[in-house]
Write a protein that holds these residues in place. Structure first.
Motif, PDB file in Angstrom:
ATOM      1  N   GLU A  49       0.819  -1.208   0.000  1.00 31.12           N
ATOM      2  CA  GLU A  49       0.000   0.000   0.000  1.00 31.12           C
ATOM      3  C   GLU A  49       0.856   1.262   0.000  1.00 31.12           C
ATOM      4  O   GLU A  49       0.454   2.291  -0.551  1.00 31.12           O
ATOM      5  N   GLU A  52       2.008   1.596  -3.607  1.00 37.07           N
ATOM      6  CA  GLU A  52       0.884   2.056  -4.422  1.00 37.07           C
ATOM      7  C   GLU A  52       0.664   3.547  -4.243  1.00 37.07           C
ATOM      8  O   GLU A  52       0.399   4.283  -5.208  1.00 37.07           O
ATOM      9  N   ILE A  55       3.266   5.358  -6.280  1.00 39.95           N
ATOM     10  CA  ILE A  55       2.962   5.295  -7.709  1.00 39.95           C
ATOM     11  C   ILE A  55       1.886   6.325  -8.064  1.00 39.95           C
ATOM     12  O   ILE A  55       2.002   7.060  -9.056  1.00 39.95           O
ATOM     13  N   ARG A  56       0.838   6.389  -7.253  1.00 38.84           N
ATOM     14  CA  ARG A  56      -0.235   7.354  -7.510  1.00 38.84           C
ATOM     15  C   ARG A  56       0.279   8.789  -7.410  1.00 38.84           C
ATOM     16  O   ARG A  56      -0.096   9.662  -8.201  1.00 38.84           O
ATOM     17  N   LYS A  59       2.255   9.639 -10.532  1.00 36.92           N
ATOM     18  CA  LYS A  59       1.344   9.889 -11.651  1.00 36.92           C
ATOM     19  C   LYS A  59       0.770  11.302 -11.603  1.00 36.92           C
ATOM     20  O   LYS A  59       0.490  11.904 -12.650  1.00 36.92           O
ATOM     21  N   ILE A  83       0.740  -4.901  -7.633  1.00 41.88           N
ATOM     22  CA  ILE A  83       0.346  -3.488  -7.701  1.00 41.88           C
ATOM     23  C   ILE A  83       0.972  -2.808  -8.907  1.00 41.88           C
ATOM     24  O   ILE A  83       0.328  -1.983  -9.574  1.00 41.88           O
ATOM     25  N   CYS A  84       2.222  -3.124  -9.220  1.00 42.25           N
ATOM     26  CA  CYS A  84       2.861  -2.545 -10.412  1.00 42.25           C
ATOM     27  C   CYS A  84       2.063  -2.874 -11.666  1.00 42.25           C
ATOM     28  O   CYS A  84       1.886  -2.023 -12.548  1.00 42.25           O
ATOM     29  N   GLU A  86      -1.220  -3.742 -11.768  1.00 45.23           N
ATOM     30  CA  GLU A  86      -2.542  -3.118 -11.690  1.00 45.23           C
ATOM     31  C   GLU A  86      -2.484  -1.618 -11.959  1.00 45.23           C
ATOM     32  O   GLU A  86      -3.417  -1.064 -12.549  1.00 45.23           O
ATOM     33  N   GLN A  87      -1.398  -0.977 -11.555  1.00 53.92           N
ATOM     34  CA  GLN A  87      -1.271   0.471 -11.709  1.00 53.92           C
ATOM     35  C   GLN A  87      -0.708   0.882 -13.066  1.00 53.92           C
ATOM     36  O   GLN A  87      -0.575   2.071 -13.354  1.00 53.92           O
ATOM     37  N   VAL A  89       2.319   0.516 -14.331  1.00 54.88           N
ATOM     38  CA  VAL A  89       3.684   1.048 -14.331  1.00 54.88           C
ATOM     39  C   VAL A  89       4.371   0.654 -15.644  1.00 54.88           C
ATOM     40  O   VAL A  89       4.192  -0.462 -16.138  1.00 54.88           O
TER      41      VAL A  89
END
Length: 317
Positions: A49, A52, A55-56, A59, A83-84, A86-87, A89
């Motif tokens: 988390e 994540e 990453i957000r 962005k 997560i990489c 799903e996001q 990356v």
């Protein structure tokens, strides 16, 4: 300067920022990506988390490609890997393990996978596992290191694999960039110089130690335990070096060093911090914005490569 790597990743400069634990956060990664390179978030041993969230945040700070460095020995590696994907990356670099079990998931998500390697044999294994490129990191670098120098490692990795090679370790100016391309690299990765970026979260004490460092002011500890780490010479690292010559257990050694990187990056603790940095520290002379660092590295190296023969007075007969 367009290379196989810039075309593959859609970046302006063939320049990666190292995924340094506690240092490579969303702000630094976004700043390097906005400057034309490839910024990397260092996942280290952070929970999924937390990664994540970074990453957000990245962005929200850049619309350029950036990546995540996944430490495969992390207890949260499975979550971070997922997560990489799903996001969305764009790039994942990996260290401390084999990314094979995540490769299909990452490839299905359109991620370019670029492991960090310290030998030609490991580079071959990563290529067979499906790596899109590899980072060949010499022992001049800061943090966890192998045994081969960048000068010897990079050309052997270039000869061993067909995927592009990114050179890392001991690169902090245009001469280092030019040398890496002469060795066959398609890009370079720099860490220590980006610790001293204005956008880096590293404590001012950390940055100032690098700026003031001379060429002989790094030390390697942890060889006895099989995990050598290069850091600046401080009270802590000198004590760790002495401890290695005594009959102490690996557990005792690791307990003494535990948390020392966080103490360096966040607190600037000169007594108990481990200030990881490469041998190139002696060439880092100032704290500057990431864009200034990237522009100087790339634009000056391009001019150097174009004019090298004339500038050095070399002739061919």
């Amino acid at each position: 300067m367009k290379t196989e790597i810039t075309r593959m990743l859609g970046i302006q400069y063939p320049l990666f920022q190292g995924g340094m634990a506690w240092v490579a956060d969303a702000k630094l990664a976004a700043a390097v990506s906005n400057a034309g390179g490839l910024g990397l978030i260092g996942a280290s041993a952070a929970p999924g988390e937390v990664v994540e969230g970074m990453i957000r945040e990245a962005k929200s700070l850049t619309d350029k490609p950036f990546g995540v460095n996944v430490m495969l020995m992390s207890p949260f590696a499975d979550d971070v890997a997922r997560i990489c994907a799903e996001q969305g990356v764009k790039v994942v670099t990996t260290g401390a393990g084999n990314p094979g079990k995540y490769m299909e998931m990452w490839k299905n998500a359109g991620i370019k996978v670029i492991p960090v390697v310290a030998s030609a044999a490991l580079a071959k294994r990563m290529e067979r596992a499906g790596a899109d490129a590899v980072v060949a990191e010499g022992c001049e670098s800061g943090g966890h290191i192998g045994e081969l120098t960048t000068m010897t490692l990079v050309p052997q990795v270039v000869d061993a694999v067909s995927v592009p090679v990114i050179a890392a370790g001991g690169i902090a100016d245009a001469r280092g960039v030019a040398a890496a391309f002469a060795l066959g690299a398609q890009a370079v990765q720099c860490g220590t110089i980006f610790v001293c970026a204005e956008e880096s979260p590293a404590h001012e004490n950390y940055k100032n130690l690098i700026v003031k460092a001379k060429d002989t002011e790094t030390i390697v500890t942890g060889r006895n335990g099989g995990a050598p780490i290069r850091s600046l010479k401080t009270k802590l690292t000198r004590r760790l070096a002495k401890m290695e010559h005594k009959e102490i257990s690996l557990e005792e050694f690791e307990k003494f060093a535990a948390g020392s990187l966080r103490k360096a990056v966040q607190d600037g603790n000169l007594e108990e911090g481990s200030f990881m940095a490469g041998q190139i520290s002696g060439l880092v002379s100032r704290i500057a914005p990431a864009k200034v660092i990237a522009d100087e590295l790339m634009q000056t190296s391009e001019a150097l490569l174009k004019n090298l023969v004339a500038e050095r007075g070399i002739t061919f007969e």
